[in-house]
Structures are given as C-alpha cells and as structure tokens.
Design a protein around this motif. Sequence first.
Motif, mmCIF file in Angstrom:
data_model
loop_
_atom_site.group_PDB
_atom_site.id
_atom_site.type_symbol
_atom_site.label_atom_id
_atom_site.label_comp_id
_atom_site.label_asym_id
_atom_site.label_seq_id
_atom_site.Cartn_x
_atom_site.Cartn_y
_atom_site.Cartn_z
ATOM 1 N N LEU A 158 1.292 -11.280 7.227
ATOM 2 C CA LEU A 158 1.942 -10.143 6.576
ATOM 3 C C LEU A 158 2.369 -9.100 7.602
ATOM 4 O O LEU A 158 3.488 -8.584 7.569
ATOM 5 N N ASN A 186 4.866 -0.090 3.874
ATOM 6 C CA ASN A 186 5.949 -0.413 4.814
ATOM 7 C C ASN A 186 5.750 -1.736 5.526
ATOM 8 O O ASN A 186 6.543 -2.092 6.399
ATOM 9 N N LEU A 187 4.680 -2.451 5.180
ATOM 10 C CA LEU A 187 4.398 -3.694 5.909
ATOM 11 C C LEU A 187 5.501 -4.737 5.748
ATOM 12 O O LEU A 187 5.906 -5.361 6.701
ATOM 13 N N ILE A 188 5.961 -4.928 4.531
ATOM 14 C CA ILE A 188 7.004 -5.927 4.307
ATOM 15 C C ILE A 188 8.365 -5.224 4.327
ATOM 16 O O ILE A 188 8.585 -4.297 3.563
ATOM 17 N N PRO A 189 9.258 -5.666 5.209
ATOM 18 C CA PRO A 189 10.571 -5.017 5.235
ATOM 19 C C PRO A 189 11.387 -5.374 3.993
ATOM 20 O O PRO A 189 11.193 -6.449 3.426
ATOM 21 N N TYR A 240 1.577 -1.855 15.493
ATOM 22 C CA TYR A 240 0.612 -2.411 14.539
ATOM 23 C C TYR A 240 -0.364 -3.314 15.291
ATOM 24 O O TYR A 240 -0.007 -3.909 16.308
ATOM 25 N N GLN A 251 -4.549 -4.128 -2.716
ATOM 26 C CA GLN A 251 -4.469 -2.842 -3.429
ATOM 27 C C GLN A 251 -3.876 -3.114 -4.819
ATOM 28 O O GLN A 251 -2.740 -2.733 -5.128
ATOM 29 N N SER A 285 3.590 -5.577 -0.630
ATOM 30 C CA SER A 285 2.692 -5.231 0.478
ATOM 31 C C SER A 285 1.338 -4.775 -0.063
ATOM 32 O O SER A 285 0.284 -5.170 0.449
ATOM 33 N N ALA A 305 1.413 3.512 4.771
ATOM 34 C CA ALA A 305 1.511 2.548 5.883
ATOM 35 C C ALA A 305 1.528 1.117 5.346
ATOM 36 O O ALA A 305 2.295 0.275 5.823
ATOM 37 N N ILE A 306 0.709 0.864 4.346
ATOM 38 C CA ILE A 306 0.681 -0.483 3.761
ATOM 39 C C ILE A 306 2.027 -0.807 3.115
ATOM 40 O O ILE A 306 2.568 -1.897 3.289
ATOM 41 N N ILE A 327 -6.853 0.893 8.892
ATOM 42 C CA ILE A 327 -7.250 0.588 7.522
ATOM 43 C C ILE A 327 -8.396 -0.402 7.482
ATOM 44 O O ILE A 327 -8.310 -1.491 8.036
ATOM 45 N N PHE A 331 -7.884 -5.061 8.309
ATOM 46 C CA PHE A 331 -6.500 -5.030 7.846
ATOM 47 C C PHE A 331 -5.573 -4.881 9.045
ATOM 48 O O PHE A 331 -5.162 -5.822 9.642
ATOM 49 N N PHE A 332 -5.286 -3.660 9.370
ATOM 50 C CA PHE A 332 -4.435 -3.431 10.532
ATOM 51 C C PHE A 332 -4.545 -1.973 10.953
ATOM 52 O O PHE A 332 -5.054 -1.134 10.211
ATOM 53 N N LYS A 376 9.449 -2.570 15.338
ATOM 54 C CA LYS A 376 8.048 -2.865 15.010
ATOM 55 C C LYS A 376 7.440 -3.729 16.126
ATOM 56 O O LYS A 376 7.941 -4.813 16.414
ATOM 57 N N LYS A 402 -0.549 -7.815 -1.518
ATOM 58 C CA LYS A 402 -1.069 -8.751 -0.515
ATOM 59 C C LYS A 402 -2.189 -8.159 0.329
ATOM 60 O O LYS A 402 -2.852 -8.881 1.059
ATOM 61 N N THR A 403 -2.356 -6.861 0.260
ATOM 62 C CA THR A 403 -3.478 -6.275 0.997
ATOM 63 C C THR A 403 -4.615 -5.892 0.044
ATOM 64 O O THR A 403 -5.496 -5.114 0.399
ATOM 65 N N ILE A 448 -3.345 5.235 11.926
ATOM 66 C CA ILE A 448 -4.036 4.817 10.709
ATOM 67 C C ILE A 448 -4.743 3.502 10.954
ATOM 68 O O ILE A 448 -4.136 2.529 11.395
ATOM 69 N N ASP A 461 -1.922 8.366 3.016
ATOM 70 C CA ASP A 461 -1.291 7.963 4.286
ATOM 71 C C ASP A 461 -1.439 6.470 4.513
ATOM 72 O O ASP A 461 -0.517 5.796 4.968
ATOM 73 N N GLU A 462 -2.643 5.986 4.213
ATOM 74 C CA GLU A 462 -2.894 4.553 4.405
ATOM 75 C C GLU A 462 -2.035 3.718 3.456
ATOM 76 O O GLU A 462 -1.478 2.696 3.844
#
Lengths: 305, 206
Positions: free
Chosen positions: B91, A86-89, B77, A112, A106, A83-84, B47, B56-57, B14, A109-110, B45, A79-80
């Motif tokens: 980001l 989808n950070l960058i459109p 967010y 992962q 995304s 979510a990550i 993170i 993170f967020f 968003k 940059k985080t 969520i 799930d996490e």
Amino acid sequence: MRFDEKIKSLVKEAELYRSQGLLNEALDTYKKMQVLIESTQNVKNKETLLKKISNKVDALYHQMEEELSDIKPPEVSKDEQDAIENLIPKDDPEAKGSPEMAAALSLAKTGQFDQAIEKFTQLLSQDSLRFDAAKNIVWCWIQQKEVEKALGRVKQWMVGNVLSLDEVNGVRAYFEALVKELGLDAQISTVNIQKKLEPESEVEDQDILDINSTRFKLLRGSRKGEEVELEISFQAGKYLKMLVPKRDRQLIESVNVGDRFNGMQFYSPMAIFSGTGYVSSKVTISAGPKKGDYSLEIKILNIQT
Amino acid sequence: MAVLNAKNREIQCKIVYYGPGRSGKTTNLEFIHKNYTKQVAGKMISIDTHGDRTLFFDFLPLGLGKIKGCDIKAQLYTVPGQVQYRSTRELVLKGVDGIVFVADSLKVRREKNMLSLKDMHENLKKIGIDIRKIPLVFQYNKRDLEKQGFPLMPFEKMDHELNRQLRVPSFNASALTGESVGKTLSGIMKLTLQNLQKEFQWAQNR
C-alpha cells in the motif's frame, strides 16, 4: 580468545541484538553461549551462568510472543488520518480517479474501518462509484468479522432504493464469496439471503401490448409531483427500458430502484392504459455512444381495466 | 506517481524508505526531522508503533526549495519491515517515485536484507513498477557499530550481494549518528528529479 573473553563478547553481542529488537539473533547468540559453557570443562560458577542465560532466553521468548500477538489497528488522530488518506494516489486504478475513493480505500486497507465505512457510504450517491463503495462497505465489516452487520447492510440494499438490481445482486454475490473464503459462512446458515427482490407482477408478458411511451409522476426531489413522459427504447414483455440523457440529472435523481408508480400511463399505438410500475433498475451506461446516459427499467406490476 | 502542479509550478514526489525490520528506516526520518528543520514542511507522523516497531508507516513532508523555477516537495514514507505487514508495504509503495533501500550492515542480518529486497521487487512488480526503472539508492546502515567491535559486513560485500545487478548509488551510513543520512536523501532526490524531468519535461518549459 580466552573463554571468559569469548563469553563477554557474546553477552555484548546478544545485548546489542536485543536492544536493536533483533530478538531471534539475540536468542541464537544466547544459545551459542549455552552450548559453549556446557561443552567447556572447569567453568567457574557454571550452573549460575547457565541459569542466568536461561532466564535471558525465557525473557526473549516472552518478548517474542508479545510481538507476535494480534495487534489491533490503532485509533488515529486527525493528522494521522490525513496521512493515511493520502496513501493511495487518486490515479490508482482502484480509486477510479476519485480522491474520495482513494482516501476511503486507504483507510480501509489500514484497518480504519469505521472512518472508511463512513466515507464509502457517502460515495453510494455517486453512480460510477456506488457499486465499488457498497462492496467495500461489506469488505470492511467482514474484515472485522462482523458478518451480521455486513448482512444487515446487504439486506438494506436489497429492499431499498440505493442500488440497482444488478448492483445489489453483485454485492450479494461478493458478500457470499467473501464469507465463504474466510470460513465465516456457517454464521449465516440460518439467514435467508435469497430474499425476493422484486414484487411479483399480476400480468403475463403476452397480455401486454407494445408500448411506445409512458407517463408517471415523480415522487421526490426538486421536481416532485411533476409528470414526465419517457419513450420506451426496449420492451421485453412487462419490462420497459427507457433512456434518460445525462443532462436530465434532476429527473434521474428523482427516481430510485424500488419506487412504485401508481396510476402510470402506458401509451401503445392501439390504446392508452394505466397501471402500476416498479423501478427495477437504474444504471449508468458505461460504453458506446450513449455512455454517461442512464438506462431506467420499469416492471409493470398491474394494469387497471 | 508525482504530482506536477503546472499552475503553481510545484512538484510533489513520494519517496519510500524500504528495508528489513529494524534496519533503521524510522531512524533516518527522525534524523531528517530533527536536523533539517528548514526543509521540514510539517509534522512527522508515525502511525502505530508498538514499542519501537513500525507497524504501519512513518510520514514526513519536506520542502526542498526551487529547481528551475519549480517548488520541489517530497513526502517521505517508511514501510513496516516485519514480514507479516506485506500488504501495508504494498500500500505504501503505491505511487512511489523513488526508493531508499535501508539495509542492515550487521552480519547476522545478511539474509534478511536479501529477503526484504526480494519482497520489494515482488511488491513493485505487483503494482506495475520495474525495479530497474524506479529511482533507487541503497543505504548500508549501522556502520557506527563497527567502532564498537560488532561484526558488520564490509561495504563491498553488501554492494556485491544487493546491488550487483541494479548498480545504483549506495552509501555507508549511520542513521543514529546522522552519517550520510543527508547524502542518501540527496542521492535519491537527484535520481527522482532526473526521472521526473524526463517524464514531465518540466525543467525545459522555463
């Protein structure tokens, strides 16, 4: 305000800041108390009070130190990760309209990195994204200070068929700039990354006639074994350039940089001759009327007489 | 950037909660998650929180019902407030449609609020967004501490210092008790939807 009331109020304030995680503010308040106690005469249990405050200050410093310590990116659940991703459109310029690229960026940059590298690797098969994907794979390894792994990947591309010559040169330059920027270049001083990319040709440019077209047998893909004939759009000595229309995707996917065609036929107005050709470049044309078509470059390695 | 799905008549936007570290951004989302169960459209969520710090967020999807025949979905967010996580903030801001700036009302956090607002301004500029054009509301959080006798900045002072030039809606709130958490969310949604309506002209197509 009486001295003891003032101290009580400051203790309450400092504890509030600490409980809110405002450690600097808590520290300042305790230090204010220290000064107040030290400068006030006839304070009951002065030493005990100062000792208690000093312990609080030490504990705060310890907590602050912990917070400033390096924190590695966490392992994330499915799930996490979603979510990550989808950070960058996907309409972000970096993503180039690709949701897969947006997701991979995304993740990268985080922090992962493993998941990001996996996704970038999948994108290497897409012509328009390949170069950026390769650079990002290098970036991910370098961020983890895994210079050898990044270098290993670059070397793989140098000898393999995944990237064109231009692309591999670009990625190599990017890798070198990145390690230099991060001061990691010392780690690769013993590695020769100036490896020759193309095999040497046995023929001189002036010995090669003007060639109109060439015929060779496909080595892989759904059309493996089929002979194809392509017109030469430009020739510079032993280098022949051919245009492959985008509709002929099967053909272009059957040819990779680094492929070697033995028994190639070369048709010139004066003679037909055969020899060995090496695919030195395969790129998508990005502008002009032929945009989207492919440009294939073959280097003649030898001519059979 | 909001996503308008014309076929399903659905708008997804968003919203980012921005502000200095420990100002209560996550607490806002937690309150919404716990108390707006009908609107919550998925898991919240968070993170990588280290203790109670967001590194993170946080993410919370909401379904806000229909407006003029369109399903409105919002993704909330938060950004990590600590100074060193600037790149993550940048980001998270990508593709933002509306911002709630959560300021800390404690007097000692006055400077941090201003620095964070400056940081947001710069990060928005980097991604090509004008702070004066993006839907934005201010939330002056932790007002509950006033009753306990802690030194807070008055609303007027905060509004003067942070909102003098922007002149956007602002709210006194307590994310911990839930005071004005909903009002803040409605405030930003209203501005965001008005902005999207201008952009997509979706409401007039009906």
